[in-house]
Write an enzyme that holds these catalytic residues in place. Structure first.
Site, PDB file in Angstrom:
ATOM      1  N   GLU A 174      76.881  47.476   0.747  1.00 41.18           N
ATOM      2  CA  GLU A 174      75.703  47.180   1.565  1.00 41.18           C
ATOM      3  C   GLU A 174      75.878  47.769   2.969  1.00 41.18           C
ATOM      4  OE1 GLU A 174      74.998  42.986   1.684  1.00 41.18           O
ATOM      5  OE2 GLU A 174      72.988  43.189   2.512  1.00 41.18           O
ATOM      6  N   GLY A 203      69.754  37.210   5.802  1.00 38.86           N
ATOM      7  CA  GLY A 203      69.676  35.764   5.845  1.00 38.86           C
ATOM      8  C   GLY A 203      70.993  35.125   5.425  1.00 38.86           C
ATOM      9  N   ALA A 204      71.729  35.805   4.506  1.00 37.87           N
ATOM     10  CA  ALA A 204      72.958  35.202   3.985  1.00 37.87           C
ATOM     11  C   ALA A 204      74.223  35.973   4.354  1.00 37.87           C
ATOM     12  CB  ALA A 204      72.857  35.062   2.464  1.00 37.87           C
ATOM     13  N   SER A 205      74.109  37.245   4.717  1.00 40.19           N
ATOM     14  CA  SER A 205      75.311  37.976   5.165  1.00 40.19           C
ATOM     15  C   SER A 205      74.943  38.956   6.254  1.00 40.19           C
ATOM     16  CB  SER A 205      75.963  38.718   3.996  1.00 40.19           C
ATOM     17  OG  SER A 205      75.262  39.906   3.706  1.00 40.19           O
ATOM     18  N   THR A 206      75.970  39.450   6.940  1.00 45.89           N
ATOM     19  CA  THR A 206      75.746  40.446   7.980  1.00 45.89           C
ATOM     20  C   THR A 206      76.818  41.523   7.871  1.00 45.89           C
ATOM     21  OG1 THR A 206      75.284  40.753  10.328  1.00 45.89           O
ATOM     22  CG2 THR A 206      77.055  39.237   9.816  1.00 45.89           C
ATOM     23  N   GLN A 207      76.444  42.773   8.165  1.00 38.83           N
ATOM     24  CA  GLN A 207      77.356  43.895   8.002  1.00 38.83           C
ATOM     25  C   GLN A 207      77.512  44.674   9.310  1.00 38.83           C
ATOM     26  OE1 GLN A 207      76.296  42.198   4.799  1.00 38.83           O
ATOM     27  NE2 GLN A 207      74.682  43.588   5.384  1.00 38.83           N
TER      28      GLN A 207
HETATM   29  N1  ADP Z   1      59.214  38.562  10.685  1.00 34.44           N
HETATM   30  C1  ADP Z   1      60.404  37.989  10.631  1.00 34.44           C
HETATM   31  N2  ADP Z   1      60.843  37.247  11.661  1.00 34.44           N
HETATM   32  C2  ADP Z   1      62.063  36.672  11.607  1.00 34.44           C
HETATM   33  N3  ADP Z   1      62.913  36.795  10.599  1.00 34.44           N
HETATM   34  C3  ADP Z   1      62.512  37.518   9.560  1.00 34.44           C
HETATM   35  C4  ADP Z   1      61.258  38.163   9.505  1.00 34.44           C
HETATM   36  N4  ADP Z   1      61.174  38.819   8.321  1.00 34.44           N
HETATM   37  C5  ADP Z   1      62.321  38.608   7.671  1.00 34.44           C
HETATM   38  N5  ADP Z   1      63.124  37.805   8.408  1.00 34.44           N
HETATM   39  C6  ADP Z   1      64.472  37.332   8.084  1.00 34.44           C
HETATM   40  O1  ADP Z   1      65.309  38.459   7.853  1.00 34.44           O
HETATM   41  C7  ADP Z   1      66.357  38.053   6.974  1.00 34.44           C
HETATM   42  C8  ADP Z   1      66.406  39.054   5.843  1.00 34.44           C
HETATM   43  O2  ADP Z   1      67.476  38.756   5.037  1.00 34.44           O
HETATM   44  P1  ADP Z   1      67.598  39.229   3.519  1.00 34.44           P
HETATM   45  O3  ADP Z   1      67.600  40.713   3.504  1.00 34.44           O
HETATM   46  O4  ADP Z   1      66.582  38.540   2.697  1.00 34.44           O
HETATM   47  O5  ADP Z   1      68.998  38.626   3.140  1.00 34.44           O
HETATM   48  P2  ADP Z   1      70.428  39.271   2.804  1.00 34.44           P
HETATM   49  O6  ADP Z   1      70.434  40.671   3.344  1.00 34.44           O
HETATM   50  O7  ADP Z   1      71.434  38.389   3.490  1.00 34.44           O
HETATM   51  O8  ADP Z   1      70.538  39.195   1.318  1.00 34.44           O
HETATM   52  C9  ADP Z   1      66.048  36.642   6.531  1.00 34.44           C
HETATM   53  O9  ADP Z   1      66.775  35.747   7.330  1.00 34.44           O
HETATM   54  C10 ADP Z   1      64.555  36.497   6.837  1.00 34.44           C
HETATM   55  O10 ADP Z   1      64.192  35.170   7.102  1.00 34.44           O
HETATM   56 CA    CA Z   2      69.132  42.441   3.538  1.00 34.77          CA
END
Ligand code: ADP
Ligand code: CA
Length: 492
Positions: A174, A203-207
């Site tokens: 990722e 939402g669940a991980s950061t890179q």
């Molecule tokens: N318009 C927005 N304002 C604030 N946060 C947002 C908006 N659109 C998406 N997000 C947030 O961005 C993040 C996207 O994470 P996501 O790609 O679904 O998860 P992961 O990459 O960890 O599997 C989530 O926390 C979601 O709530």
């Molecule tokens: Ca993502």
């Protein structure tokens, strides 16, 4: 005598041989110019297509890419043709209703059928990559996670596209593919320009991924690529549970340890008061499980930015580093270097709060004021924004500043090396494009041999050279008067 010569010269220009030569000369020039014009006109392109589904923890997005068929190995050629946001939550939320996971994708796949020309459907690869939400589900309940993946696979196999697989990608992939995407879109590979690091907040991980001059002491954080004839050694790390939704659960879980019934939360606006179930906080493997998940607590906002930052700092372990330097939680990280592109939730949050071009100090001051604004005022200022997002922007931005400054060790001096980006050249920054480029072998290891001139350039140069030779020949005939150039009559 002079008169006689003039008459002879005039007759020689009108001789059939001279007229023939002039005619041939004009015909040659016209032919060369026609070739030059036709050759340098862009030929009508045949396009190829590819589809990638980003099955994130919070939602799924479908990306449709398009590129000219003849130029697939020229980086910078792939563009994002269309996107579609799948309705509802991410696929991991269907753990108790697995068949719906696949069904949820149908509307967007129908849209993709309209975006890609029908004749190309069968040749269009489709890939699905699931990220941290599914990584967590597979840790928690492997069977449910396998069933969800099988359900999305069934839906994708049922489309007219060329199904190429649905899998949970690793955090390393990722990070690395996000880095490939932003540098491909910025054309940094083809031009051998310095690359930019990639910061992705989900939402669940950061890179975090960047090229570091320091040689990596930790093999699991190191990835090597040879792209376009250049070697890149990447540092990358993915922090599972450090996406903004999971960190919110972690931070709330910490605070609930002292009082299980009322949570006075400095990261939420004054006036915010909502009853929530303990399960909504403790339902993830990131936060400890609780005995009575259905019991409720009252979540009360206080809007105190400094305290919010202190409570967020508690979810990081900044001590115990067994390497020369660490980010947090004993993870090796060399010093950040160069420019960075920060995308996904980094962009959504910082853009909403107009902080994308602020200095670190300005961001802190502005955020402190924003967090202390009452919930009723925030709501009336943004009636169209979803309550869930709106309530969390103070927390999310405070987490972003803390992660970047205390976690990754960005400083006020290099803060503006971070560019908060959504799109580059109309394509979203994210891991999907890099994933597809890799799987379709679209970035060659070696730079292809390119002729020094383009087609048009080549023909133009040929045209000028031919004309120069003809002019030189004509001039040499005139000045040096070789017998072959003149008519026999003239010599007499
Ligand atoms: N318009 C927005 N304002 C604030 N946060 C947002 C908006 N659109 C998406 N997000 C947030 O961005 C993040 C996207 O994470 P996501 O790609 O679904 O998860 P992961 O990459 O960890 O599997 C989530 O926390 C979601 O709530
Ligand atoms: Ca993502």
């Amino acid at each position: 005598m002079a008169e006689q010569r003039e008459i002879k010269a005039k007759t020689s220009w009108r001789s059939p041989r001279t007229i023939c030569i002039i005619f041939l000369f004009i015909a040659a020039v016209v032919a060369l110019m026609t070739i030059a014009i036709v050759q340098s006109k862009p030929i009508s392109q045949k396009y190829k297509y590819g589809i990638v589904l980003d099955a994130g923890s919070s939602h799924t997005s479908v990306y449709i890419y398009e590129w000219p068929a003849e130029k697939e190995n020229n980086t910078g050629m792939v563009r994002q043709l269309d996107t579609c946001d799948v309705e509802g939550k991410g696929i991991s939320s269907y753990a108790n209703n697995v068949s719906q996971a696949g069904n949820s994708l149908k509307k967007c796949m129908d849209k993709a059928k309209k975006s890609v020309p029908k004749a190309k459907h069968g040749d269009t690869p489709v890939y699905l990559g699931a990220t941290a939400g599914m990584r967590l589900l597979s840790m928690e309940n492997k069977r449910a996670s396998d069933e969800v993946m099988a359900s999305v696979e069934r839906t994708l196999r049922n489309t007219p596209f060329d199904y190429q697989g649905a899998r949970i990608i690793s955090g390393q992939e990722e990070g690395a593919f996000g880095w490939i995407t932003v540098n491909y879109l910025s054309d940094n590979f083809r031009q051998a320009k310095p690359t930019m690091g990639a910061l992705d907040l989900g939402g669940a991980s950061t890179q975090i991924t960047f090229v570091s001059k320091q040689s990596s002491v930790s093999p699991e954080n190191s990835i090597d690529f040879r792209l376009y004839g250049k070697d890149y050694q990447l540092y990358t790390h993915s922090f599972l549970c450090y996406g903004k939704d999971q960190v919110l659960k972690l931070a709330m879980a910490h605070q609930l340890e002292t009082d299980e019934y009322i949570l006075h939360d400095p990261c939420f606006h004054p006036g915010y008061k909502v009853n929530k179930s303990l399960g909504s906080v403790f339902n993830s493997p990131c936060a400890k499980t609780f005995d009575e998940p259905s019991r409720t607590f009252t979540h009360i906002g206080e809007g105190k930015w400094e305290e919010c930052r202190n409570s967020i700092r508690k979810v990081f372990n900044f001590s115990d580093c067994s390497f020369s330097s660490c980010s947090f939680n004993r993870v090796y990280q060399p010093k950040v270097e160069g420019m960075f592109g920060a995308f996904s939730a980094y962009y959504f949050v910082m853009n909403f709060l107009n902080l994308t071009t602020h200095s670190l100090e300005e961001s802190k001051m502005s955020l402190s004021k924003y967090c202390s604004t009452s919930w009723s005022e925030i709501k009336s200022n943004h009636p169209k924004v979803k309550d869930k997002y709106l309530a969390e922007y103070c927390f999310s931005a405070t987490y972003i500043l803390t992660l970047l400054e205390d976690g990754y060790k960005f400083t006020p001096e290099n803060w503006n090396d971070i560019n908060f980006i959504d799109k580059i050249e109309n394509s979203n920054a994210g891991w999907t494009l890099g994933y597809m480029l890799n799987l379709t072998n679209m970035i060659p290891a070696e730079a292809p041999d390119t002729p020094p001139l383009t087609n048009g350039g080549f023909v133009t140069v040929m045209l000028f050279l031919s004309m120069a030779i003809i002019v030189l020949l004509a001039l040499s005939c005139k000045f040096f008067g070789r017998p072959s150039c003149s008519s026999p009559k003239e010599i007499i």
